[in-house]
Design a protein around this motif. Structure first.
Motif, PDB file in Angstrom:
ATOM      1  N   GLY A   1      42.645 -79.255  21.920  1.00 27.60           N
ATOM      2  CA  GLY A   1      42.377 -78.174  21.157  1.00 27.60           C
ATOM      3  C   GLY A   1      43.518 -77.506  20.547  1.00 27.60           C
ATOM      4  O   GLY A   1      44.628 -77.858  20.585  1.00 27.60           O
ATOM      5  N   PHE A   2      43.151 -76.402  19.777  1.00 24.66           N
ATOM      6  CA  PHE A   2      44.173 -75.792  19.059  1.00 24.66           C
ATOM      7  C   PHE A   2      44.218 -74.284  19.266  1.00 24.66           C
ATOM      8  O   PHE A   2      43.126 -73.687  19.681  1.00 24.66           O
ATOM      9  CB  PHE A   2      44.012 -75.890  17.614  1.00 24.66           C
ATOM     10  N   TYR A   3      45.402 -73.312  19.159  1.00 23.32           N
ATOM     11  CA  TYR A   3      45.451 -71.954  19.538  1.00 23.32           C
ATOM     12  C   TYR A   3      46.418 -71.348  18.760  1.00 23.32           C
ATOM     13  O   TYR A   3      47.209 -71.971  18.351  1.00 23.32           O
ATOM     14  CB  TYR A   3      45.534 -71.802  21.073  1.00 23.32           C
ATOM     15  N   ILE A   4      46.004 -70.078  18.725  1.00 18.63           N
ATOM     16  CA  ILE A   4      46.943 -68.961  17.906  1.00 18.63           C
ATOM     17  C   ILE A   4      47.155 -68.073  18.937  1.00 18.63           C
ATOM     18  O   ILE A   4      46.101 -67.383  19.592  1.00 18.63           O
ATOM     19  CB  ILE A   4      46.601 -68.339  16.808  1.00 18.63           C
ATOM     20  N   ARG A   5      48.647 -67.699  19.158  1.00 19.52           N
ATOM     21  CA  ARG A   5      48.806 -66.570  20.200  1.00 19.52           C
ATOM     22  C   ARG A   5      49.751 -65.388  19.630  1.00 19.52           C
ATOM     23  O   ARG A   5      50.728 -65.631  19.074  1.00 19.52           O
ATOM     24  CB  ARG A   5      49.494 -67.199  21.605  1.00 19.52           C
ATOM     25  N   VAL A   6      49.091 -64.255  19.906  1.00 13.93           N
ATOM     26  CA  VAL A   6      49.837 -63.285  19.373  1.00 13.93           C
ATOM     27  C   VAL A   6      50.273 -62.282  20.311  1.00 13.93           C
ATOM     28  O   VAL A   6      49.436 -61.738  21.255  1.00 13.93           O
ATOM     29  CB  VAL A   6      49.158 -62.449  18.188  1.00 13.93           C
TER      30      VAL A   6
ATOM     31  N   TYR B   1      47.005 -61.631  22.684  1.00 11.57           N
ATOM     32  CA  TYR B   1      45.977 -62.026  22.233  1.00 11.57           C
ATOM     33  C   TYR B   1      46.053 -63.486  21.896  1.00 11.57           C
ATOM     34  O   TYR B   1      46.732 -63.975  21.355  1.00 11.57           O
ATOM     35  CB  TYR B   1      45.524 -61.475  21.010  1.00 11.57           C
ATOM     36  N   ALA B   2      44.878 -64.175  22.128  1.00 16.97           N
ATOM     37  CA  ALA B   2      44.882 -65.799  22.184  1.00 16.97           C
ATOM     38  C   ALA B   2      43.232 -66.014  21.445  1.00 16.97           C
ATOM     39  O   ALA B   2      42.408 -65.593  21.930  1.00 16.97           O
ATOM     40  CB  ALA B   2      45.030 -66.490  23.459  1.00 16.97           C
ATOM     41  N   LEU B   3      43.397 -66.756  20.549  1.00 23.42           N
ATOM     42  CA  LEU B   3      42.461 -67.289  19.774  1.00 23.42           C
ATOM     43  C   LEU B   3      42.336 -68.815  20.039  1.00 23.42           C
ATOM     44  O   LEU B   3      43.351 -69.520  19.471  1.00 23.42           O
ATOM     45  CB  LEU B   3      42.184 -66.826  18.372  1.00 23.42           C
ATOM     46  N   SER B   4      41.532 -69.453  20.637  1.00 23.40           N
ATOM     47  CA  SER B   4      41.634 -70.822  20.910  1.00 23.40           C
ATOM     48  C   SER B   4      40.271 -71.640  20.452  1.00 23.40           C
ATOM     49  O   SER B   4      39.217 -71.107  20.595  1.00 23.40           O
ATOM     50  CB  SER B   4      41.824 -71.015  22.545  1.00 23.40           C
ATOM     51  N   SER B   5      40.462 -73.002  20.211  1.00 27.33           N
ATOM     52  CA  SER B   5      39.292 -73.795  19.845  1.00 27.33           C
ATOM     53  C   SER B   5      38.436 -73.968  21.347  1.00 27.33           C
ATOM     54  O   SER B   5      37.479 -74.395  21.329  1.00 27.33           O
ATOM     55  CB  SER B   5      39.486 -74.890  19.184  1.00 27.33           C
TER      56      SER B   5
ATOM     57  N   THR C   1      45.125 -60.841  27.493  1.00 30.29           N
ATOM     58  CA  THR C   1      45.832 -60.521  28.754  1.00 30.29           C
ATOM     59  C   THR C   1      46.990 -59.668  28.689  1.00 30.29           C
ATOM     60  O   THR C   1      47.425 -59.164  27.374  1.00 30.29           O
ATOM     61  CB  THR C   1      46.249 -61.995  29.263  1.00 30.29           C
ATOM     62  N   TYR C   2      47.413 -59.256  29.856  1.00 30.38           N
ATOM     63  CA  TYR C   2      48.560 -58.224  29.733  1.00 30.38           C
ATOM     64  C   TYR C   2      49.721 -58.810  30.554  1.00 30.38           C
ATOM     65  O   TYR C   2      49.390 -59.579  31.591  1.00 30.38           O
ATOM     66  CB  TYR C   2      48.291 -56.939  30.643  1.00 30.38           C
ATOM     67  N   LYS C   3      51.013 -58.512  30.061  1.00 29.45           N
ATOM     68  CA  LYS C   3      52.032 -59.175  30.796  1.00 29.45           C
ATOM     69  C   LYS C   3      52.974 -58.057  31.127  1.00 29.45           C
ATOM     70  O   LYS C   3      52.840 -57.017  30.625  1.00 29.45           O
ATOM     71  CB  LYS C   3      52.801 -60.010  29.943  1.00 29.45           C
TER      72      LYS C   3
ATOM     73  N   LYS D   1      55.402 -62.207  19.718  1.00 28.28           N
ATOM     74  CA  LYS D   1      55.601 -63.730  19.543  1.00 28.28           C
ATOM     75  C   LYS D   1      54.350 -64.016  18.570  1.00 28.28           C
ATOM     76  O   LYS D   1      53.367 -63.144  18.696  1.00 28.28           O
ATOM     77  CB  LYS D   1      55.070 -64.407  20.911  1.00 28.28           C
ATOM     78  N   LEU D   2      54.523 -64.874  17.882  1.00 24.86           N
ATOM     79  CA  LEU D   2      53.490 -65.167  16.931  1.00 24.86           C
ATOM     80  C   LEU D   2      53.495 -66.865  16.922  1.00 24.86           C
ATOM     81  O   LEU D   2      54.356 -67.432  16.561  1.00 24.86           O
ATOM     82  CB  LEU D   2      53.653 -64.936  15.548  1.00 24.86           C
ATOM     83  N   ILE D   3      52.604 -67.357  17.749  1.00 26.46           N
ATOM     84  CA  ILE D   3      52.808 -69.049  17.962  1.00 26.46           C
ATOM     85  C   ILE D   3      51.305 -69.599  17.642  1.00 26.46           C
ATOM     86  O   ILE D   3      50.187 -69.087  17.845  1.00 26.46           O
ATOM     87  CB  ILE D   3      52.807 -68.930  19.531  1.00 26.46           C
ATOM     88  N   PHE D   4      51.532 -70.682  17.035  1.00 22.01           N
ATOM     89  CA  PHE D   4      50.478 -71.715  16.728  1.00 22.01           C
ATOM     90  C   PHE D   4      50.601 -72.892  17.607  1.00 22.01           C
ATOM     91  O   PHE D   4      51.944 -73.468  17.849  1.00 22.01           O
ATOM     92  CB  PHE D   4      50.263 -72.037  15.101  1.00 22.01           C
ATOM     93  N   GLY D   5      49.707 -73.370  18.301  1.00 19.10           N
ATOM     94  CA  GLY D   5      49.788 -74.338  19.373  1.00 19.10           C
ATOM     95  C   GLY D   5      48.776 -75.503  19.349  1.00 19.10           C
ATOM     96  O   GLY D   5      47.550 -75.266  18.953  1.00 19.10           O
ATOM     97  N   ILE D   6      49.203 -76.467  19.833  1.00 19.95           N
ATOM     98  CA  ILE D   6      48.387 -77.908  20.433  1.00 19.95           C
ATOM     99  C   ILE D   6      48.232 -77.947  21.676  1.00 19.95           C
ATOM    100  O   ILE D   6      49.396 -77.983  22.202  1.00 19.95           O
ATOM    101  CB  ILE D   6      48.857 -78.954  19.511  1.00 19.95           C
ATOM    102  N   GLU D   7      46.950 -78.003  22.063  1.00 16.78           N
ATOM    103  CA  GLU D   7      46.804 -78.436  23.494  1.00 16.78           C
ATOM    104  C   GLU D   7      46.423 -79.808  23.769  1.00 16.78           C
ATOM    105  O   GLU D   7      45.600 -80.130  23.114  1.00 16.78           O
ATOM    106  CB  GLU D   7      45.713 -77.363  24.172  1.00 16.78           C
TER     107      GLU D   7
END
Length: 82
Positions: free
Chosen positions: A41-46, A53-57, A64-66, A72-78
């Motif tokens: 899958g792929f995801y974008i995390r802000v 905020y995470a938008l994932s395939s 979530t809260y930390k 952070k502005l991240i594009f990822g491959i899972e």
């Protein structure tokens, strides 16, 4: 034991290209771009302040809260390794 691989590109981590490797409960981050042999899958995390905020395939949209305040502005491959 399965090994999960999260390859990320973006700002907010220590390096622009980084890979997080999880094996069971152990995880570590390495500098560089490692493409997983099996992409799941792929995801974008802000991350804005304490809110992430995470938008994932795979998991669609997630918030979530930390405890830490970050940006952070991240594009990822899972994926995973067999």
């Amino acid at each position: 034991m399965q090994t999960k691989i999260f390859t990320e590109i973006g700002i907010g981590n220590k390096t622009f290209f980084s890979t997080e490797i999880e094996k069971g409960k152990l995880e570590h981050r390495v500098k560089g771009f490692i493409i997983p042999p099996k992409i799941e899958g792929f995801y974008i995390r802000v991350w804005l302040g304490k809110r992430v905020y995470a938008l994932s395939s795979n998991r669609f949209f997630n918030t979530t809260y930390k405890e830490r305040v970050k940006f952070k502005l991240i594009f990822g491959i899972e994926g995973r390794r067999w």
